[in-house]
Write an enzyme that holds these catalytic residues in place. Structure first.
Site, mmCIF file in Angstrom:
data_model
loop_
_atom_site.group_PDB
_atom_site.id
_atom_site.type_symbol
_atom_site.label_atom_id
_atom_site.label_comp_id
_atom_site.label_asym_id
_atom_site.label_seq_id
_atom_site.Cartn_x
_atom_site.Cartn_y
_atom_site.Cartn_z
ATOM 1 N N ASP A 177 13.146 74.772 33.560
ATOM 2 C CA ASP A 177 13.459 73.753 34.564
ATOM 3 C C ASP A 177 12.528 73.847 35.767
ATOM 4 O O ASP A 177 12.193 72.827 36.382
ATOM 5 C CB ASP A 177 14.916 73.866 35.010
ATOM 6 C CG ASP A 177 15.848 73.030 34.143
ATOM 7 O OD1 ASP A 177 15.427 71.941 33.710
ATOM 8 O OD2 ASP A 177 16.977 73.458 33.888
ATOM 9 N N CYS A 183 14.173 84.165 32.608
ATOM 10 C CA CYS A 183 14.970 83.884 31.408
ATOM 11 C C CYS A 183 14.530 82.616 30.682
ATOM 12 O O CYS A 183 15.244 82.118 29.816
ATOM 13 C CB CYS A 183 16.460 83.793 31.762
ATOM 14 S SG CYS A 183 16.882 82.467 32.918
#
Length: 568
Positions: free
Chosen positions: A455, A502
């Site tokens: 993102d 992550c």
């Protein structure tokens, strides 16, 4: 001849071609006479029941504990959904269309609603729904299902797509490879192929390129270089067998790294954890030597259900996860839902810009009862093991302050009921440039920070990371994203706050030297990539990684960064 595709499950396969076509015949577009409407409605009911019977039979052949069972169950539940059935019947009666047209319209609408969202896993569920709709039309048109259980020779299966039900009845000892003309990297078929370790290609357009393949024809599948080879020559077969031998030796060699410490040759330690979405995935972590879980995507608990698990149910799930980890750390991300992760039973409002809407922590803060319920379950589970808790899409201090106020309320409620709870570490997922720029004001309240590179790339470059037209021109290894990752790391180091990553970048062993050299303390990645990343780590030198990172940070073009990464 050969045709290229996208590698989704690596390996080399040889076998006979078997084409599985689920494409329905042309739809009957005529306007129905009024006298035929109820007959057409009955025709729809019969097709639905016939397909449910087929799926139920497939489901009976697998264990209730496996992913296949749950995936088939999702298709059955969709076919049994009264609202969906009523919508198809309404199309037949209101617009006087045939059942096939009604199925096509309604399933297409359902699929589009999911495909337009920002999460790859949920978006690919839209593709699965399209396949189910085609399968229902095929059933409606009276085409019988191919009995895949009768396969008795080494086979490479070619299909436009496979459903979980198809996969459930495959005799996997004979299925040597799978070639799909469509599908995404996170589609159910991709997940199942990887899990079964069957070499597989996606988006292999052999039919569109007018390559003729007959059932029984000899095929070779190179799912290392992404090639389907028709009628392979003796020389090609020899080369493929040599490549397969080298690949299997590579996998075997990676096993040697399973129990080695995750540190460089000069003693710099990096923690390697796993990203998971359900309890089933945790059981495989021992095979790759993961040091616990760095990302438990709890929103996956809401998929294929019609209600949010209550506090007791969530508490049990988190306790089960801890038990499976045998004392290793469990990092839980609170529900990352919102307009970009459509959970049907939540009846979320439609938004013009879902990626910029009510998502992540924004959704949780607008639904405090749901959030407090999840926090209470996590705090209670923390009394039984080592838990970290992180919050998605935090962009500013005001949001973080609201979060901690709700956590205090959760603790108060537990205390009033004399319920034992434990201590957890708190972190945020850095996913936006705003989070990076506001990070200094939030770090005093945090124990760790996890960079969500997927993102962060999307919001930094204003480019949809699921759009294939944009992927090559707006990659995560771009100067802007690297600068933001570097800024995040530097701020965390100043206050001695652990910094993790992550996103998908963490699973790329070529990028590992850059991330470690920049100062990342921990990587959380897909378990299938962990040993390759670990191998790169333990064979490297931290000082060299730091020099490499300094070089990369000085570069200003995507091409120069790629070149430096590949040459290191």
């Amino acid at each position: 001849m050969q045709v290229n595709g996208i590698v989704v499950s690596t390996g080399i396969a040889l076998g006979k071609a078997l084409k599985l076509t689920t494409q329905p015949q042309n739809l009957d577009l005529r306007l129905l006479p009024v006298s035929s409407i109820e007959s057409e409605a009955n025709h729809l009911h019969q097709a639905i029941q016939k397909l449910i019977t087929y799926l139920t039979n497939c489901q009976s052949k697998v264990s209730p504990d496996c992913d296949n069972f749950q995936l088939i169950d999702a298709d059955i539940l969709l076919l049994q959904d009264d609202e969906l059935i009523d919508e198809m019947l309404s199309h037949i009666r209101q617009y006087r269309v045939t059942a096939g047209v009604a199925i096509d319209r309604v399933f297409t609408e359902q699929a589009q609603a999911l495909e337009n969202i920002d999460d790859p896993y949920l978006a690919n569920r839209g593709k699965d729904i399209r396949v189910l709709g085609k399968r229902l039309i095929t059933t409606l048109q009276g085409n019988s299902q191919l009995d895949l259980t009768q396969i008795t020779q080494d086979t490479i299966l070619l299909a436009d797509e496979l459903t979980p039900a198809d996969f459930a009845i495959l005799p996997l000892n004979y299925i040597k490879g799978i070639v799909l003309e469509s599908g995404g990297l996170t589609s159910h078929t991709a997940i199942l192929a990887r899990s079964a370790r069957i070499p597989a290609l996606l988006n292999c357009q052999w039919r569109a390129k007018k390559i003729k393949i007959s059932n029984g024809q000899n095929l070779a599948l190179n799912s290392i270089d992404g090639q389907l080879i028709t009628a392979p020559t003796e020389q090609q077969l020899k080369q493929l067998k040599q490549q397969q031998s080298e690949y299997l030796a590579h996998l075997e060699a990676l096993q040697a790294y399973k129990y080695l410490p995750s540190e460089t040759l000069d003693g710099h330690k990096i923690t390697l954890r796993a990203n998971v979405g359900n309890l089933n995935e945790i059981s495989s972590l021992m095979e790759v030597g993961a040091d616990g879980i760095g990302l438990f995507r709890t929103e996956f608990l809401l998929i294929n259900t019609d209600t949010i698990p209550n506090e007791e149910q969530q508490y049990q799930i988190y306790c089960d996860a801890l038990h499976s980890l045998n004392g290793q750390q469990l990092t839980i991300r609170t529900f990352d839902i919102g307009a970009d992760k459509d959970i049907p039973f939540l009846n979320q409002a439609q938004e013009e810009n879902p990626a910029l809407g009510v998502r992540g922590i924004r959704y949780s803060l607008l639904h405090p009862k749901m959030f407090i319920q999840q926090i209470k379950a996590i705090l209670r589970a923390a009394a039984h093991g080592n838990i970290r808790l992180m919050f998605p899409m935090i962009c500013q201090l005001e949001e973080l302050n609201q979060v901690f106020k709700l956590i205090d309320q959760a603790k108060t409620q537990l205390q009033q009921c004399n319920i034992l709870f434990g201590i957890v570490e708190y972190g945020i997922v850095v996913e936006t440039p705003a989070a990076v720029l506001n990070l200094s004001s939030m770090l005093a309240q945090l124990d760790f920070v996890s960079i969500g590179s997927n993102d962060l790339t999307q919001y930094t470059l204003a480019a949809d990371r699921t759009n294939p037209q944009l992927v090559s021109d707006y990659p995560p290894l771009s100067p802007a994203v690297i600068k933001l990752i570097s800024m995040t790391i530097e701020q965390c180091k100043l206050l001695d706050v652990k910094v993790c990553l992550c996103g998908e970048l963490g699973g790329n062993n070529k990028v590992l030297p850059l991330l470690v050299g920049m100062g990342i303390d921990e990587l959380s990645l897909n378990p299938s990539n962990l040993l390759a990343v670990k191998a790169r780590l333990v064979k490297g030198n931290y000082r060299a990684f730091c020099q490499h990172a300094d070089q990369i940070k000085s570069l200003s073009t995507i091409d120069s960064i790629d070149q430096a990464i590949n040459q290191f």
